[in-house]
Enzyme design. Structure first.
Site, PDB file in Angstrom:
ATOM      1  N   ASP A   1       0.847  -1.199   0.000  1.00  0.00           N
ATOM      2  CA  ASP A   1       0.000   0.000   0.000  1.00  0.00           C
ATOM      3  C   ASP A   1       0.884   1.251   0.000  1.00  0.00           C
ATOM      4  O   ASP A   1       2.102   1.159   0.065  1.00  0.00           O
ATOM      5  CB  ASP A   1      -0.953  -0.004   1.210  1.00  0.00           C
TER       6      ASP A   1
ATOM      7  N   HIS B   1       1.570  -9.133  -2.833  1.00  0.00           N
ATOM      8  CA  HIS B   1       0.565  -8.072  -2.893  1.00  0.00           C
ATOM      9  C   HIS B   1       1.248  -6.707  -2.932  1.00  0.00           C
ATOM     10  O   HIS B   1       1.925  -6.307  -1.983  1.00  0.00           O
ATOM     11  CB  HIS B   1      -0.313  -8.181  -1.644  1.00  0.00           C
TER      12      HIS B   1
ATOM     13  N   ASP C   1       0.557 -17.752  -3.457  1.00  0.00           N
ATOM     14  CA  ASP C   1       1.354 -16.719  -4.135  1.00  0.00           C
ATOM     15  C   ASP C   1       0.484 -15.997  -5.155  1.00  0.00           C
ATOM     16  O   ASP C   1       0.638 -16.179  -6.365  1.00  0.00           O
ATOM     17  CB  ASP C   1       2.578 -17.353  -4.810  1.00  0.00           C
TER      18      ASP C   1
ATOM     19  N   GLU D   1       1.876 -10.504   1.323  1.00  0.00           N
ATOM     20  CA  GLU D   1       2.296  -9.110   1.109  1.00  0.00           C
ATOM     21  C   GLU D   1       3.818  -9.016   1.242  1.00  0.00           C
ATOM     22  O   GLU D   1       4.486  -9.984   1.637  1.00  0.00           O
ATOM     23  CB  GLU D   1       1.598  -8.182   2.108  1.00  0.00           C
TER      24      GLU D   1
END
Ligand code: 9MR
Length: 842
Positions: free
Chosen positions: A340, A658, A706, A715
């Site tokens: 993020d 991620h 994965d 992540e």
């Protein structure tokens, strides 16, 4: 519309607003949509790059741009929905449009010719409606698509949806990971000195024969396996085998047992040589506020993210959340936390700390020019330059003087709403906000700033002083408000990183401040803390929310004058013994084995390895080093999934972590994560919808996939790569020991200066002919002039050479030399680690 399409549409029944009998029947079928309620964010929903889906008041909403021509110019959708021919499905959703609009809801083939199995044109209103349709699938398909086509409007508008549901058809298929051959090895390789162990998955309960073969398929070693019964972490019946006696370096070895042949691996002294730098290079491409230069990271170049350039709304003048403060801060820079775009002080704290700790352990390991970063060539160790990028950001999060909570640190800064994937940092349009200050963040700042103050002193006295001042301010502010906790519900648009017990952060900060300043206040605080004597070595390991262990490790390894330092050092060894016992009992050699695996379990495995490695540093005992090597085997392939968790390392390795910018899985124009990126790893709680769909009921080691959508298991983060840097540097350190003991005594001292005497004793059985002794100063000291040896200094590293006449040290004998030095920053800690002719004494 093509004829074919029209014919298919004739098959469909569409009943808006009230469910028909067929819908009732289909309603009883299994749910095929994942996360249709948006309770867990927006994944696995996707959107075209011209809009971003974000959760608002429990609904998923998107600002639809105006000025597009076709409905398919703006799309929101979900992939991989299985359809079974002849089955009737009930499709429902709630949606709003502001202003009112007619939308397009489709269930279709995900590729050209985009055959539509359901096509509806819901009339969307501002207050919202529930819509309901049924259709019978004309074909079987594993990967149909649910999409909302929202383009074609001259004016911009806003779309929101909720409770999206597609019921009917077959129960979703069981997910079976491809785990390859049943002989599990470290696919990267083994060090010649070992240990070398492998795990066999088998139904056999009696010992079985194994063979080690070289690249030419010749058997070079053999033996029998040891049955270990059913392993709770995987649910598998397993055996272990030990081929440690074979030390011959080579490539493409394989192990065969029970009719299965492992993936190939090497035996070599250099297998860990590249990993520390790769793991560290990860931080440059996580940087915010600066362009990532493609010539430094081919394939990873991108414009600066959050540098105050539209559509970014940060980070040069970031306001607080409403009602939290009346000022804005320039918090540009730092590293993005993970996949993020958030930046969190508590997590940044442990990450930058572990990088600085890797440097403090061995100041010669990451010199200038080794990381290919913009600062390479500036004469300072690259690892410190990288750490400074984050430390400057942490400093910028401190509340200014004259404001409420002055001296505390804001807990975090991130987007107001979660964004979808992929989204390059410079394209993030969300409002960025500062969240309230917290005691935990403040203590992370105090700890890292105190550590930075001593490490940067030899390179940049001004920066060191700025850090020490910030650390003292933060400490005082935390003492004044010792229980300002981050809100556990503040998790929209960024992680909460809440922690209701900060006594451990207090201990860690006090330890760093004491090591740096030697002052009584901090020493007294350390000695009085329950964490100073309690058993801090929890089996689950330490992490961003459990930091007492950091204080203990620092006090044990970095020179200081604590009265019970010996006990502190012994306590680290006791912790290591605990992890060693867990590892010995584990058939995959894991020094971490709770009944359920935590979020980021790979990070906890690594942090337990840090404790084992530190025990080796403190005692020189080989078994702790062997434990670190064996623990690394798990991360690089000796595990239930038969895969490596480090991108680019091992034949089968995580590569779809991620991330909003290493999002190759979603957009082939983007890269995979760079080499040396750790995946979070198995997480029993599988919080994300994809993991929930695929991994229901998983045994701990199987709670991983994965896939870029699995943010709970897959992540990447700055605090997971930091122990990878630390541990891989330990493993790459050839660790040769020399038979010597060094006595370093600072004699006279006067304001700003001192005299030191250094004695090297040969504790071995052979004479040393010609010597070079190397150490690092920890307090910014500088050598002025020396006698009985030739001394030179570069940064904090000092090299002393014999003067020929004293070049020979016979067994049991000593040579002594001395020097006058200046003492830059007050305390004058003695160096503790000495290398004689390249090998560490002790
Ligand atoms: O690593 C964090 C884990 O320990 C927490 O349980 C979890 C929920 O708060 O959050 C994890 O951290 C994520 C953070 O909230 C947002 N950025 C990505 C982090 C890694 O998944």
């Amino acid at each position: 519309m093509t004829r074919c399409r029209a014919a298919l549409l004739a098959l469909l029944t569409m009943v808006a607003l009230s469910p028909a009998p067929a819908a009732m029947a289909a309603d009883e079928g299994p749910e095929q949509i994942v996360n249709g309620s948006f309770d867990t964010g927006t994944a696995p929903w996707w959107s075209t790059g011209n809009t971003a889906l974000a959760v608002e008041d429990g609904r998923a909403c998107a600002d639809v741009p105006g000025g597009t021509a076709n409905p398919w110019d703006v799309i929101i959708g979900q992939n991989d929905l299985p359809l079974v021919a002849g089955e009737t499905y009930a499709y429902r959703f709630f949606a709003t449009a502001t202003p009112a609009k007619v939308g397009k809801a489709l269930i279709q083939l995900p590729v050209d010719p985009w055959t539509q199995y359901l096509a509806a044109n819901p009339e969307l209103s501002v207050s919202g409606n529930a819509y309901s349709y049924t259709f019978t699938a004309p074909v079987s398909l594993p990967d149909a698509q649910v999409v909302f086509q929202l383009g074609g409007s001259a004016e911009p508008w806003r779309f929101c949806m909720d409770d999206v549901s597609l019921k009917g058809g077959a129960e979703p298929e069981e997910y079976e990971p491809d785990t390859g051959p049943r002989v599990r090895v470290n696919m990267v390789g083994y060090l010649p000195a070992g240990p070398k162990k492998a795990t066999l998955v088998t139904t056999a309960t009696e010992p079985l024969d194994w063979e080690l073969k070289d690249a030419g398929k010749r058997t070079v070693a053999s033996g029998t396996t040891v049955p270990r019964g059913v392993d709770a972490s995987s649910g598998q019946n397993v055996h272990t085998l030990d081929f440690g006696a074979h030390r011959e370096p080579g490539e493409e070895y394989t192990l065969t047992a029970d009719g299965e042949t492992s993936r190939p691996f090497d035996i070599g002294a250099g297998i860990y040589d590249r990993l520390p730098a790769d793991a560290l290079k990860f931080y440059y491409t996580q940087r915010s506020g600066i362009e990532i230069r493609d010539e430094l990271r081919p394939g990873y170049g991108r414009p600066a993210g959050h540098a105050g350039i539209a559509p970014n709304q940060g980070d040069v003048s970031v306001p607080c959340q409403p009602g939290v403060c009346d000022y804005s801060l320039n918090v540009k820079g730092g590293w993005y936390d993970a996949g993020d775009h958030g930046k969190y002080v508590v997590n940044g704290g442990i990450s930058v700390h572990q990088l600085m700790a890797a440097y403090e352990r061995d100041k010669t390991a990451f010199g200038d020019g080794q990381l290919d970063i913009p600062e390479s060539g500036n004469g300072r160790p690259d690892i410190l330059d990288e750490a400074r990028w984050e430390q400057e950001f942490l400093l910028s999060m401190q509340v200014p003087d004259g404001k409420p909570h002055a001296g505390m640190a804001h807990h975090k800064i991130h987007d107001r709403n979660w964004t979808g994937l992929p989204l390059l940092p410079h394209l993030d349009p969300q409002l960025r906000e500062l969240h309230p200050p917290s005691t935990a963040a403040t203590l992370n700042l105090a700890a890292t700033a105190a550590q930075a103050a001593r490490l940067f002193a030899p390179y940049d006295a001004g920066f060191a002083a700025r850090n020490l001042k910030a650390a003292r301010r933060a400490w005082a502010a935390a003492k004044a408000e010792p229980a300002r906790y981050a809100d556990p519900n503040d998790g929209v648009g960024g992680g909460a990183y809440n922690d209701g017990d900060v006594s451990d952060e207090f201990y860690w900060a006090a330890a760093e401040l004491y090591i740096t300043t030697g002052e009584k206040e901090f020493r007294d605080f350390v000695l009085a803390s329950p964490h100073h004597t309690g058993d801090v070595w929890r089996e689950r390991g330490f992490d961003w929310g459990n930091t007492a262990q950091l204080g203990r490790l620092e006090l044990a390894t970095v020179p200081n004058a604590l009265p019970d330092r010996e006990r502190v050092r012994r306590s680290v060894v006791e912790g290591a013994e605990k992890y060693l016992a867990v590892q010995t009992a584990h058939p995959y050699g894991l020094p971490y084995n709770p009944p359920d695996f935590d979020w980021g379990s790979n990070n906890l495995v690594l942090n337990n390895l840090v404790v084992l490695a530190t025990a080796h540093d403190l005692t020189g005992q080989e078994r702790y080093r062997a434990a670190v090597r064996e623990g690394m085997d798990y991360l690089l392939g000796r595990n239930a999934l038969n895969q490596s968790y480090v991108t680019g390392y091992g034949e089968v390795a995580s590569k779809n972590q991620h991330s909003r910018w290493y999002a190759r899985q979603l957009d082939p124009a983007l890269p995979h994560p760079p080499r040396g990126t750790l995946a979070g790893g198995p997480n029993s709680a599988i919080q994300d919808p994809l993991a929930q769909r695929l991994l229901r009921g998983c045994k701990p080691q199987f709670c991983y996939v994965d896939d870029i959508e699995s943010w709970a298991t897959n992540e990447l983060t700055i605090n997971w790569n930091s122990p990878l840097v630390w541990v891989s540097a330990f493993l790459a350190d050839k660790g040769e020991r020399a038979d010597c003991r060094v006595r370093y005594t600072a004699h006279g001292s006067w304001p700003g200066g001192f005299t030191a005497q250094v004695a090297i004793e040969n504790t071995g059985e052979r004479a040393v002919h010609g010597w070079t002794l190397r150490w690092s100063f920890l307090g910014g000291q500088r050598v002025e002039h020396a006698w009985s040896a030739a001394l030179s200094q570069s940064g904090s590293v000092v090299t002393a050479r014999d003067l020929r006449w004293n070049g020979t040290i016979k067994p049991g004998q000593k040579v002594t030399f001395g020097f006058n030095g200046t003492d830059a920053s007050g305390p004058n800690p003695a160096p503790e680690v000495f290398h004689l002719n390249g090998a560490r004494c002790g």
